[in-house]
Design a protein around this motif. Structure first.
Motif, mmCIF file in Angstrom:
data_model
loop_
_atom_site.group_PDB
_atom_site.id
_atom_site.type_symbol
_atom_site.label_atom_id
_atom_site.label_comp_id
_atom_site.label_asym_id
_atom_site.label_seq_id
_atom_site.Cartn_x
_atom_site.Cartn_y
_atom_site.Cartn_z
ATOM 1 N N VAL A 160 33.125 20.155 28.478
ATOM 2 C CA VAL A 160 31.935 20.637 29.196
ATOM 3 C C VAL A 160 30.644 19.973 28.733
ATOM 4 C CG1 VAL A 160 33.057 22.851 29.593
ATOM 5 C CG2 VAL A 160 31.536 22.597 27.626
ATOM 6 N N SER A 161 30.747 18.915 27.950
ATOM 7 C CA SER A 161 29.534 18.306 27.385
ATOM 8 C C SER A 161 28.572 17.805 28.460
ATOM 9 C CB SER A 161 29.902 17.167 26.437
ATOM 10 O OG SER A 161 30.632 16.164 27.128
ATOM 11 N N ASP A 162 29.093 17.391 29.620
ATOM 12 C CA ASP A 162 28.227 16.917 30.696
ATOM 13 C C ASP A 162 27.901 18.023 31.694
ATOM 14 O OD1 ASP A 162 28.103 14.285 29.770
ATOM 15 O OD2 ASP A 162 30.034 13.806 30.682
ATOM 16 N N ILE A 163 28.542 19.188 31.555
ATOM 17 C CA ILE A 163 28.364 20.274 32.515
ATOM 18 C C ILE A 163 27.420 21.341 31.980
ATOM 19 C CG2 ILE A 163 29.546 22.087 33.829
ATOM 20 C CD1 ILE A 163 32.074 20.342 33.726
ATOM 21 N N ASP A 164 27.629 21.726 30.717
ATOM 22 C CA ASP A 164 26.843 22.806 30.111
ATOM 23 C C ASP A 164 26.626 22.451 28.642
ATOM 24 O OD1 ASP A 164 25.853 25.182 28.996
ATOM 25 O OD2 ASP A 164 26.972 26.442 30.393
ATOM 26 N N THR A 165 25.496 21.807 28.336
ATOM 27 C CA THR A 165 25.275 21.331 26.966
ATOM 28 C C THR A 165 25.135 22.481 25.971
ATOM 29 O OG1 THR A 165 22.898 21.154 27.429
ATOM 30 C CG2 THR A 165 24.219 19.164 27.694
ATOM 31 N N ALA A 166 24.630 23.628 26.426
ATOM 32 C CA ALA A 166 24.505 24.769 25.511
ATOM 33 C C ALA A 166 25.881 25.257 25.082
ATOM 34 C CB ALA A 166 23.711 25.895 26.172
ATOM 35 N N LYS A 167 26.795 25.368 26.052
ATOM 36 C CA LYS A 167 28.155 25.790 25.722
ATOM 37 C C LYS A 167 28.867 24.725 24.885
ATOM 38 C CE LYS A 167 28.695 29.851 27.651
ATOM 39 N NZ LYS A 167 29.054 31.049 26.838
ATOM 40 N N ALA A 168 28.619 23.457 25.198
ATOM 41 C CA ALA A 168 29.227 22.385 24.416
ATOM 42 C C ALA A 168 28.743 22.433 22.974
ATOM 43 C CB ALA A 168 28.903 21.029 25.041
ATOM 44 N N LYS A 169 27.448 22.622 22.787
ATOM 45 C CA LYS A 169 26.897 22.712 21.430
ATOM 46 C C LYS A 169 27.502 23.899 20.687
ATOM 47 C CE LYS A 169 22.544 23.098 18.836
ATOM 48 N NZ LYS A 169 22.862 24.366 18.176
ATOM 49 N N HIS A 170 27.601 25.034 21.356
ATOM 50 C CA HIS A 170 28.198 26.216 20.715
ATOM 51 C C HIS A 170 29.632 25.919 20.280
ATOM 52 C CE1 HIS A 170 29.289 30.372 19.904
ATOM 53 N NE2 HIS A 170 30.304 30.251 20.741
ATOM 54 N N ALA A 171 30.383 25.239 21.136
ATOM 55 C CA ALA A 171 31.777 24.922 20.808
ATOM 56 C C ALA A 171 31.858 23.994 19.599
ATOM 57 C CB ALA A 171 32.457 24.289 22.017
ATOM 58 N N TYR A 172 31.021 22.949 19.589
ATOM 59 C CA TYR A 172 31.036 22.023 18.452
ATOM 60 C C TYR A 172 30.524 22.700 17.176
ATOM 61 C CZ TYR A 172 32.363 17.863 21.087
ATOM 62 O OH TYR A 172 33.059 16.932 21.815
ATOM 63 N N GLU A 173 29.601 23.627 17.300
ATOM 64 C CA GLU A 173 29.143 24.388 16.129
ATOM 65 C C GLU A 173 30.299 25.189 15.535
ATOM 66 O OE1 GLU A 173 26.416 24.158 14.577
ATOM 67 O OE2 GLU A 173 24.749 23.690 15.935
ATOM 68 N N GLN A 174 31.061 25.839 16.404
ATOM 69 C CA GLN A 174 32.199 26.625 15.944
ATOM 70 C C GLN A 174 33.228 25.728 15.247
ATOM 71 O OE1 GLN A 174 32.441 30.037 16.126
ATOM 72 N NE2 GLN A 174 30.333 29.938 16.882
ATOM 73 N N ALA A 175 33.486 24.575 15.831
ATOM 74 C CA ALA A 175 34.445 23.646 15.232
ATOM 75 C C ALA A 175 33.958 23.138 13.884
ATOM 76 C CB ALA A 175 34.685 22.475 16.182
ATOM 77 N N PHE A 176 32.663 22.809 13.803
ATOM 78 C CA PHE A 176 32.092 22.263 12.567
ATOM 79 C C PHE A 176 32.118 23.301 11.452
ATOM 80 C CE2 PHE A 176 28.465 20.663 9.962
ATOM 81 C CZ PHE A 176 28.940 19.387 9.731
ATOM 82 N N ALA A 177 31.930 24.575 11.818
ATOM 83 C CA ALA A 177 31.989 25.630 10.804
ATOM 84 C C ALA A 177 33.375 25.743 10.199
ATOM 85 C CB ALA A 177 31.578 26.967 11.434
ATOM 86 N N LEU A 178 34.389 25.351 10.964
ATOM 87 C CA LEU A 178 35.773 25.420 10.482
ATOM 88 C C LEU A 178 36.237 24.111 9.854
ATOM 89 C CD1 LEU A 178 37.268 27.248 13.590
ATOM 90 C CD2 LEU A 178 36.970 28.252 11.318
ATOM 91 N N ASP A 179 35.662 22.985 10.306
ATOM 92 C CA ASP A 179 36.152 21.681 9.860
ATOM 93 C C ASP A 179 35.014 20.668 9.962
ATOM 94 O OD1 ASP A 179 37.521 19.355 9.294
ATOM 95 O OD2 ASP A 179 38.587 19.284 11.224
ATOM 96 N N THR A 180 34.468 20.280 8.808
ATOM 97 C CA THR A 180 33.363 19.305 8.798
ATOM 98 C C THR A 180 33.860 17.867 8.678
ATOM 99 O OG1 THR A 180 33.144 19.454 6.385
ATOM 100 C CG2 THR A 180 31.826 20.985 7.720
#
Length: 298
Positions: A160-180
Protein backbone atom coordinates in the motif's frame (compact mmCIF):
# COMPACT_ATOMS: atom_id res chain seq x y z
CA UNK A 1 7.71 -35.67 -29.87
CA UNK A 2 5.75 -36.64 -33.05
CA UNK A 3 7.07 -34.52 -35.91
CA UNK A 4 5.03 -36.33 -38.61
CA UNK A 5 2.54 -33.47 -39.03
CA UNK A 6 5.37 -30.98 -39.42
CA UNK A 7 6.98 -33.15 -42.11
CA UNK A 8 3.69 -33.23 -43.97
CA UNK A 9 3.40 -29.47 -43.72
CA UNK A 10 6.81 -29.08 -45.30
CA UNK A 11 5.67 -31.24 -48.24
CA UNK A 12 2.57 -29.10 -48.81
CA UNK A 13 4.10 -26.66 -51.36
CA UNK A 14 5.11 -29.57 -53.63
CA UNK A 15 1.69 -31.15 -53.39
CA UNK A 16 -0.02 -27.81 -54.11
CA UNK A 17 2.10 -27.26 -57.20
CA UNK A 18 1.22 -30.72 -58.56
CA UNK A 19 -2.44 -30.20 -57.75
CA UNK A 20 -2.72 -26.85 -59.52
CA UNK A 21 -0.91 -28.09 -62.59
CA UNK A 22 -2.80 -31.38 -62.82
CA UNK A 23 -6.27 -30.04 -62.06
CA UNK A 24 -6.20 -26.58 -63.61
CA UNK A 25 -3.80 -26.91 -66.54
CA UNK A 26 -5.32 -30.20 -67.67
CA UNK A 27 -8.69 -28.47 -68.12
CA UNK A 28 -7.32 -26.61 -71.13
CA UNK A 29 -6.67 -27.98 -74.56
CA UNK A 30 -3.25 -29.46 -75.01
CA UNK A 31 -2.40 -26.68 -77.42
CA UNK A 32 -2.81 -24.10 -74.66
CA UNK A 33 -1.62 -26.13 -71.67
CA UNK A 34 1.91 -24.82 -71.83
CA UNK A 35 0.63 -21.22 -72.12
CA UNK A 36 -1.64 -21.62 -69.10
CA UNK A 37 1.11 -23.35 -67.12
CA UNK A 38 3.16 -20.18 -67.35
CA UNK A 39 0.59 -18.50 -65.11
CA UNK A 40 1.50 -20.95 -62.36
CA UNK A 41 5.18 -20.26 -61.74
CA UNK A 42 6.70 -22.29 -58.91
CA UNK A 43 6.89 -19.29 -56.58
CA UNK A 44 3.06 -18.95 -56.40
CA UNK A 45 2.24 -22.30 -54.76
CA UNK A 46 5.50 -22.18 -52.88
CA UNK A 47 4.54 -18.80 -51.42
CA UNK A 48 1.15 -20.12 -50.34
CA UNK A 49 2.77 -23.19 -48.89
CA UNK A 50 5.39 -21.11 -47.09
CA UNK A 51 2.62 -19.07 -45.51
CA UNK A 52 0.88 -22.19 -44.28
CA UNK A 53 4.19 -23.55 -43.04
CA UNK A 54 4.77 -20.30 -41.10
CA UNK A 55 1.36 -20.68 -39.46
CA UNK A 56 2.26 -24.25 -38.56
CA UNK A 57 5.51 -23.12 -36.96
CA UNK A 58 3.66 -20.46 -34.96
CA UNK A 59 1.37 -23.20 -33.71
CA UNK A 60 4.41 -25.28 -32.78
CA UNK A 61 6.10 -22.44 -30.89
CA UNK A 62 2.91 -21.71 -28.98
CA UNK A 63 2.65 -25.38 -28.08
CA UNK A 64 6.27 -25.49 -26.92
CA UNK A 65 5.95 -22.27 -24.90
CA UNK A 66 4.92 -23.12 -21.33
CA UNK A 67 1.42 -21.96 -20.53
CA UNK A 68 0.65 -19.87 -17.47
CA UNK A 69 0.04 -21.87 -14.34
CA UNK A 70 -2.92 -21.09 -12.08
CA UNK A 71 -0.45 -19.47 -9.68
CA UNK A 72 0.95 -17.25 -12.46
CA UNK A 73 -2.56 -16.15 -13.39
CA UNK A 74 -3.44 -15.47 -9.75
CA UNK A 75 -0.32 -13.30 -9.30
CA UNK A 76 -1.08 -11.44 -12.54
CA UNK A 77 -4.70 -10.79 -11.53
CA UNK A 78 -3.70 -9.58 -8.06
CA UNK A 79 -1.05 -7.29 -9.57
CA UNK A 80 -3.63 -5.78 -11.92
CA UNK A 81 -6.03 -5.27 -8.99
CA UNK A 82 -3.36 -3.49 -6.92
CA UNK A 83 -2.41 -1.27 -9.87
CA UNK A 84 -6.08 -0.39 -10.44
CA UNK A 85 -6.47 0.53 -6.76
CA UNK A 86 -3.33 2.65 -6.94
CA UNK A 87 -4.66 4.57 -9.94
CA UNK A 88 -8.01 5.06 -8.20
CA UNK A 89 -6.76 6.05 -4.75
CA UNK A 90 -3.54 7.87 -5.67
CA UNK A 91 -3.84 9.09 -9.27
CA UNK A 92 -1.08 11.69 -8.81
CA UNK A 93 1.45 9.37 -7.17
CA UNK A 94 4.80 9.24 -9.00
CA UNK A 95 5.85 5.92 -10.53
CA UNK A 96 7.44 3.64 -7.91
CA UNK A 97 11.20 3.22 -7.96
CA UNK A 98 12.59 -0.12 -9.21
CA UNK A 99 13.36 -1.07 -5.60
CA UNK A 100 9.85 -0.23 -4.40
CA UNK A 101 8.36 -2.08 -7.37
CA UNK A 102 10.44 -5.17 -6.60
CA UNK A 103 9.29 -5.13 -2.97
CA UNK A 104 5.67 -4.68 -4.02
CA UNK A 105 5.85 -7.53 -6.54
CA UNK A 106 7.40 -9.81 -3.91
CA UNK A 107 4.61 -8.89 -1.49
CA UNK A 108 1.98 -9.64 -4.15
CA UNK A 109 3.59 -12.99 -4.96
CA UNK A 110 3.71 -13.93 -1.29
CA UNK A 111 0.09 -12.91 -0.73
CA UNK A 112 -1.15 -14.64 -3.88
CA UNK A 113 0.50 -17.95 -2.97
CA UNK A 114 -0.43 -17.86 0.72
CA UNK A 115 -2.97 -20.40 1.95
CA UNK A 116 -3.87 -18.79 5.25
CA UNK A 117 -7.54 -17.78 5.67
CA UNK A 118 -6.60 -14.21 6.54
CA UNK A 119 -4.49 -13.73 3.42
CA UNK A 120 -7.12 -15.36 1.21
CA UNK A 121 -9.72 -12.99 2.63
CA UNK A 122 -7.45 -10.01 1.92
CA UNK A 123 -6.95 -11.17 -1.67
CA UNK A 124 -10.71 -11.36 -2.20
CA UNK A 125 -11.12 -7.85 -0.77
CA UNK A 126 -8.38 -6.46 -3.00
CA UNK A 127 -9.93 -8.08 -6.07
CA UNK A 128 -13.30 -6.62 -5.03
CA UNK A 129 -11.70 -3.16 -4.95
CA UNK A 130 -11.94 -2.65 -1.17
CA UNK A 131 -8.38 -1.78 -0.21
CA UNK A 132 -9.38 -0.46 3.21
CA UNK A 133 -10.98 -3.77 4.17
CA UNK A 134 -7.90 -5.59 2.86
CA UNK A 135 -5.62 -3.37 4.95
CA UNK A 136 -7.69 -4.08 8.07
CA UNK A 137 -7.59 -7.82 7.35
CA UNK A 138 -3.82 -7.85 6.82
CA UNK A 139 -3.28 -5.77 9.97
CA UNK A 140 -5.32 -8.29 11.92
CA UNK A 141 -3.28 -11.14 10.48
CA UNK A 142 0.03 -9.45 11.29
CA UNK A 143 -1.03 -8.84 14.88
CA UNK A 144 -2.13 -12.45 15.33
CA UNK A 145 1.02 -14.07 13.98
CA UNK A 146 3.92 -12.88 16.11
CA UNK A 147 6.40 -15.36 14.62
CA UNK A 148 6.21 -13.87 11.14
CA UNK A 149 4.66 -10.57 12.17
CA UNK A 150 7.57 -8.37 11.02
CA UNK A 151 7.53 -9.84 7.52
CA UNK A 152 3.76 -9.53 7.32
CA UNK A 153 3.90 -5.89 8.38
CA UNK A 154 6.58 -5.22 5.74
CA UNK A 155 4.47 -7.01 3.14
CA UNK A 156 1.52 -4.79 3.98
CA UNK A 157 3.69 -1.68 3.79
CA UNK A 158 5.00 -2.65 0.36
CA UNK A 159 1.51 -3.37 -0.96
CA UNK A 160 0.00 0.00 0.00
CA UNK A 161 3.00 2.33 -0.13
CA UNK A 162 1.63 4.08 -3.24
CA UNK A 163 -2.01 3.93 -2.10
CA UNK A 164 -1.99 5.01 1.56
CA UNK A 165 1.35 6.31 2.85
CA UNK A 166 0.04 6.69 6.41
CA UNK A 167 -0.94 3.03 6.54
CA UNK A 168 2.32 2.05 4.87
CA UNK A 169 4.32 4.01 7.43
CA UNK A 170 2.36 2.41 10.28
CA UNK A 171 3.07 -1.05 8.85
CA UNK A 172 6.80 -0.38 8.47
CA UNK A 173 6.90 1.09 11.99
CA UNK A 174 5.37 -2.11 13.35
CA UNK A 175 7.87 -4.22 11.43
CA UNK A 176 10.83 -2.09 12.55
CA UNK A 177 9.77 -2.40 16.19
CA UNK A 178 10.01 -6.18 15.79
CA UNK A 179 13.04 -6.38 13.49
CA UNK A 180 15.55 -3.58 12.86
CA UNK A 181 17.89 -5.77 10.81
CA UNK A 182 15.84 -5.95 7.61
CA UNK A 183 17.57 -3.67 5.10
CA UNK A 184 14.67 -2.72 2.82
CA UNK A 185 12.25 -2.42 5.71
CA UNK A 186 14.57 0.14 7.32
CA UNK A 187 15.12 1.98 4.01
CA UNK A 188 11.43 2.42 3.28
CA UNK A 189 10.67 3.39 6.86
CA UNK A 190 13.40 6.03 6.68
CA UNK A 191 11.87 7.47 3.50
CA UNK A 192 8.36 7.48 4.98
CA UNK A 193 9.57 9.14 8.18
CA UNK A 194 11.35 11.76 6.10
CA UNK A 195 8.16 12.44 4.12
CA UNK A 196 6.30 12.81 7.42
CA UNK A 197 8.83 15.40 8.61
CA UNK A 198 10.50 13.15 11.21
CA UNK A 199 14.13 13.79 10.27
CA UNK A 200 15.65 12.29 13.44
CA UNK A 201 13.52 9.17 13.08
CA UNK A 202 14.48 8.92 9.43
CA UNK A 203 18.19 9.10 10.36
CA UNK A 204 17.71 6.34 12.93
CA UNK A 205 16.14 4.05 10.35
CA UNK A 206 18.77 4.98 7.75
CA UNK A 207 21.57 4.12 10.19
CA UNK A 208 19.87 0.76 10.81
CA UNK A 209 19.73 0.18 7.06
CA UNK A 210 23.45 0.89 6.72
CA UNK A 211 24.17 -1.59 9.50
CA UNK A 212 21.97 -4.20 7.82
CA UNK A 213 23.36 -3.71 4.28
CA UNK A 214 24.61 -7.03 2.99
CA UNK A 215 26.05 -6.21 -0.44
CA UNK A 216 27.49 -3.35 -2.50
CA UNK A 217 24.20 -2.18 -3.93
CA UNK A 218 22.55 -2.06 -0.53
CA UNK A 219 25.47 -0.04 0.83
CA UNK A 220 25.14 2.33 -2.13
CA UNK A 221 21.41 2.78 -1.46
CA UNK A 222 22.09 3.34 2.25
CA UNK A 223 24.75 5.97 1.50
CA UNK A 224 22.41 7.84 -0.82
CA UNK A 225 19.65 7.74 1.77
CA UNK A 226 21.90 9.16 4.47
CA UNK A 227 23.15 11.79 2.03
CA UNK A 228 19.57 12.89 1.31
CA UNK A 229 18.88 13.26 5.03
CA UNK A 230 22.10 15.23 5.63
CA UNK A 231 21.19 17.56 2.79
CA UNK A 232 17.80 18.18 4.37
CA UNK A 233 19.55 18.81 7.70
CA UNK A 234 21.78 21.39 5.98
CA UNK A 235 25.07 19.51 6.40
CA UNK A 236 26.31 19.64 2.82
CA UNK A 237 29.80 18.37 3.68
CA UNK A 238 28.39 15.21 5.27
CA UNK A 239 25.93 14.79 2.38
CA UNK A 240 28.78 15.06 -0.14
CA UNK A 241 30.76 12.33 1.68
CA UNK A 242 27.82 9.94 1.65
CA UNK A 243 27.00 10.66 -1.99
CA UNK A 244 30.65 10.22 -3.01
CA UNK A 245 30.76 6.84 -1.26
CA UNK A 246 27.55 5.96 -3.07
CA UNK A 247 29.04 7.05 -6.40
CA UNK A 248 32.16 4.94 -5.83
CA UNK A 249 29.99 1.87 -5.23
CA UNK A 250 27.73 2.69 -8.21
CA UNK A 251 30.76 2.99 -10.51
CA UNK A 252 32.03 -0.40 -9.36
CA UNK A 253 28.64 -2.02 -9.92
CA UNK A 254 28.29 -0.43 -13.38
CA UNK A 255 31.77 -1.59 -14.36
CA UNK A 256 31.09 -5.13 -13.16
CA UNK A 257 27.64 -5.23 -14.81
CA UNK A 258 27.99 -3.30 -18.08
CA UNK A 259 24.69 -4.61 -19.50
CA UNK A 260 22.62 -3.84 -16.40
CA UNK A 261 20.05 -1.06 -16.88
CA UNK A 262 19.63 -0.88 -13.11
CA UNK A 263 23.37 -0.36 -12.55
CA UNK A 264 23.36 2.42 -15.17
CA UNK A 265 20.35 4.04 -13.52
CA UNK A 266 22.01 3.87 -10.09
CA UNK A 267 25.13 5.52 -11.47
CA UNK A 268 23.08 8.30 -13.07
CA UNK A 269 21.24 8.91 -9.78
CA UNK A 270 24.56 9.15 -7.92
CA UNK A 271 25.87 11.78 -10.33
CA UNK A 272 22.63 13.76 -9.95
CA UNK A 273 22.88 13.69 -6.15
CA UNK A 274 26.41 15.06 -6.20
CA UNK A 275 25.23 17.66 -8.69
CA UNK A 276 22.48 18.72 -6.28
CA UNK A 277 25.00 19.14 -3.45
CA UNK A 278 27.36 21.16 -5.63
CA UNK A 279 24.49 23.37 -6.78
CA UNK A 280 23.34 24.05 -3.22
CA UNK A 281 26.93 24.84 -2.25
CA UNK A 282 27.14 27.37 -5.07
CA UNK A 283 29.68 25.40 -7.14
CA UNK A 284 27.79 25.62 -10.42
CA UNK A 285 30.72 24.40 -12.55
CA UNK A 286 30.97 21.17 -10.55
CA UNK A 287 27.18 20.80 -10.56
CA UNK A 288 27.15 21.13 -14.34
CA UNK A 289 29.82 18.42 -14.69
CA UNK A 290 27.95 15.98 -12.46
CA UNK A 291 24.63 16.59 -14.20
CA UNK A 292 26.27 16.15 -17.60
CA UNK A 293 27.87 12.87 -16.47
CA UNK A 294 24.41 11.67 -15.49
CA UNK A 295 22.87 12.75 -18.81
CA UNK A 296 25.64 10.99 -20.74
CA UNK A 297 24.39 7.67 -19.35
CA UNK A 298 20.90 8.13 -20.77
Amino acid sequence: MNWQWLHKAKQFPIWLDDFLRDVIVDKFPESRAEEVGQFLPPFLPLSIGAGLLALTLVKLFRWLRPSKTPTDRRIEELTQAIEALTRRNAPDAPPPSPDALAQRDAAIRDLATSRTPTDSEAVREIEAGDIHAAIATLERGAQADMVQAAEKWRRLGALVSDIDTAKAKHAYEQAFALDTADFWGAIFLSRLRQQAGDLNGALTAADAAMAAAGNQRERMVANNGLGDLQMEAGDLAAARRFFQDGLDLAQTLARDNPDSALAKRDLSVSYDKLGDVAQQAGDLAAARRFFQDGLDLA
